[in-house]
Design an enzyme around this catalytic site. Structure first.
Site, PDB file in Angstrom:
ATOM      1  N   GLU A 184       0.840  -1.206   0.000  1.00  0.00           N
ATOM      2  CA  GLU A 184       0.000   0.000   0.000  1.00  0.00           C
ATOM      3  C   GLU A 184       0.877   1.259   0.000  1.00  0.00           C
ATOM      4  OE1 GLU A 184      -2.765   0.356   3.271  1.00  0.00           O
ATOM      5  OE2 GLU A 184      -3.551   2.268   2.536  1.00  0.00           O
TER       6      GLU A 184
ATOM      7  N   GLN B 194       1.728  27.131  -9.347  1.00  0.00           N
ATOM      8  CA  GLN B 194       2.221  28.513  -9.359  1.00  0.00           C
ATOM      9  C   GLN B 194       2.585  28.943 -10.786  1.00  0.00           C
ATOM     10  OE1 GLN B 194       2.146  30.412  -6.734  1.00  0.00           O
ATOM     11  NE2 GLN B 194       3.248  32.207  -7.475  1.00  0.00           N
TER      12      GLN B 194
ATOM     13  N   HIS C 275       1.322  27.999 -13.467  1.00  0.00           N
ATOM     14  CA  HIS C 275       0.106  28.181 -14.270  1.00  0.00           C
ATOM     15  C   HIS C 275      -0.576  29.529 -13.982  1.00  0.00           C
ATOM     16  CE1 HIS C 275       0.353  23.890 -15.286  1.00  0.00           C
ATOM     17  NE2 HIS C 275      -0.632  24.064 -16.146  1.00  0.00           N
TER      18      HIS C 275
END
Ligand code: FAD
Length: 397
Positions: free
Chosen positions: A260, A354, A356
């Site tokens: 997992e 950031q 973008h």
């Protein structure tokens, strides 16, 4: 060429990418809004063999090992899926391994049978739960965490008192992935006094009197993955639904945590890789002050550092996964791999958003979803702090 890159795995990547492109991308936004993925998706993924990757053919799986599962997880995210989708569609990756191992159907350390040879009921559990789940006709969940706490697994307070050929279960679980949709729940119960650490695993069917699925929990991210509270009031569970011997549950849970945690580590570095791709594409196309962002040294160096973080996390996770698949007892390294990948992911998704600018903050931006989805990766499957405890113990501290 990396350690997990073989011709067969390249084919597996192509199969996964085609599945995501055709079956997931046109619908993912709808599933995010609906709060769950449809059951039909499980059947579709099963039909092409994706759901069974990492499970032996003797239990209805497609074969392959932990590294093959990692390839699938990585490719789902890199081709535009999400860690939330992985959590929802592959919940059986945490719900089934205990059943498979108890029936003695897996090799290596992860599949080691606990407490002697297969118990009489274990093959029956494979037929009733493992096969239908891998065929995509049933959904399973794993319930360990309780409202009083998740990190301290030994402190579980949900009790199972023996009454003839049944257990009577009382207690509650929370934050259970796929808990709303699950047909059965692999449930950690205390088979001695609450908090004694004497745990067993019971498979509990939805619909059993006294077992209630509570509200659907609303979350920061993983919106397409349903999460539920579960309540058990005098729920009668046949002893034949116990996985393995009584009081072997704690060891079984700890053993299967490795897979997992490596899955979550994979989701973390793959999310980082995807965000590097998204940010790079954006910075090539977005011009400010008359020039593309990518032409500025500051931006190029930032992208270079993001890429370096994602790729080095990937390399380390692969190395540790290969050692786990080879049966090495690398509990400390698994914890370090999770923390390294989560730290890389946290930094990269933040910087990708950031870069973008304002668009990164909008629901329309894929990077916005990754930013929200990523936050769970340092919490689920054992928090960053619990991983540090394991690492400190491994250092002899
Ligand atoms: C979206 C989602 C899906 C999940 N899916 C599942 C699932 O399918 N099945 C399931 O069983 N559980 C699931 N969980 C639960 C998850 O595994 C737990 O949230 C996690 O293990 C932490 O437990 P907790 O929330 O009770 O935090 P706590 O144990 O209460 O910890 C709170 C904080 O204290 C810190 N802390 C705790 N102990 C120590 C210590 N000794 N030293 C230093 N710091 C410490 C922790 O790191 C954490 O920051 C899910 C959770 C979420 C949010």
């Amino acid at each position: 060429m990396t350690i997990v890159d073989t011709p067969e795995r390249r084919q597996l990547r192509e199969l996964t990418r085609a599945f995501v492109t055709r079956e997931v991308l046109p619908h993912l936004d709808d599933w995010e809004r609906a709060g769950e993925v449809p059951r039909a998706l499980h059947a579709t993924a099963a039909k092409i063999g994706l759901l069974g990757i990492g499970f032996p053919e003797s239990v209805g799986g497609s074969g392959g090992d932990l590294l093959d599962s990692i390839v699938v997880t990585e490719e789902i995210i890199r081709s535009g899926g999400s860690s939330g989708l992985v959590a929802a569609l592959f919940t059986h990756g945490i719900a089934l391994p205990h059943l498979v191992a108890a029936a003695g159907r897996t090799g290596g350390t992860l599949g080691a049978r606990l407490g002697g040879g297969p118990a009489p009921g274990d093959d029956d559990l494979v037929d009733r739960y493992v096969r239908p789940t891998l065929a995509g006709t049933m959904i399973g969940a794993l319930a360990i965490t309780e409202p009083d706490g998740g990190s301290d697994v030994a402190a579980i307070r949900t009790t199972a008192r023996r009454d003839g050929d049944h257990y009577v279960v009382n207690g509650s679980k929370t934050y259970i992935t796929s808990g709303v949709r699950a047909d059965f729940v692999t449930t950690a119960v205390c088979t001695d006094f609450p908090g004694s650490g004497e745990l067993s695993l019971l498979v509990i069917d939805k619909g059993t009197p006294g077992f209630t699925v509570g509200r659907r929990l609303e979350k920061l991210g993983w919106h397409c993955s349903d999460t539920a509270e579960l309540s058990f009031v005098d729920v009668r569970v046949p002893v034949s639904n116990r996985i393995g011997e009584e009081n072997t549950g704690f060891l079984a849970i700890m053993q299967h945590f490795a897979a997992e945690r490596l899955s979550l580590a994979t989701q973390a570095y793959a999310t980082a890789q995807r965000c590097v791709e998204l940010a790079t594409r954006w910075c090539r196309n977005r011009a400010t002050f008359g020039r593309p962002l990518a032409s500025r040294q500051l931006v190029r160096h930032r992208l270079a550092e993001m890429h370096t973080r994602a790729e080095s996390a990937r390399a380390y996770v692969h190395e540790v996964a290969a050692r786990v698949a080879a049966g090495e007892p690398v509990v400390t390294e698994v914890a370090m791999a999770k923390n390294v990948a989560v730290a890389a992911c946290d930094q990269v998704v933040d910087q990708a958003l950031q870069l973008h600018g304002g668009f990164g903050y909008l629901r329309d931006a894929e990077v916005e979803r990754h930013y929200r989805d990523a936050r769970i990766l340092g919490i689920g499957g054992g928090t960053t702090e619990i991983m540090n405890e394991i690492i400190a113990k491994g250092m002899g501290l």
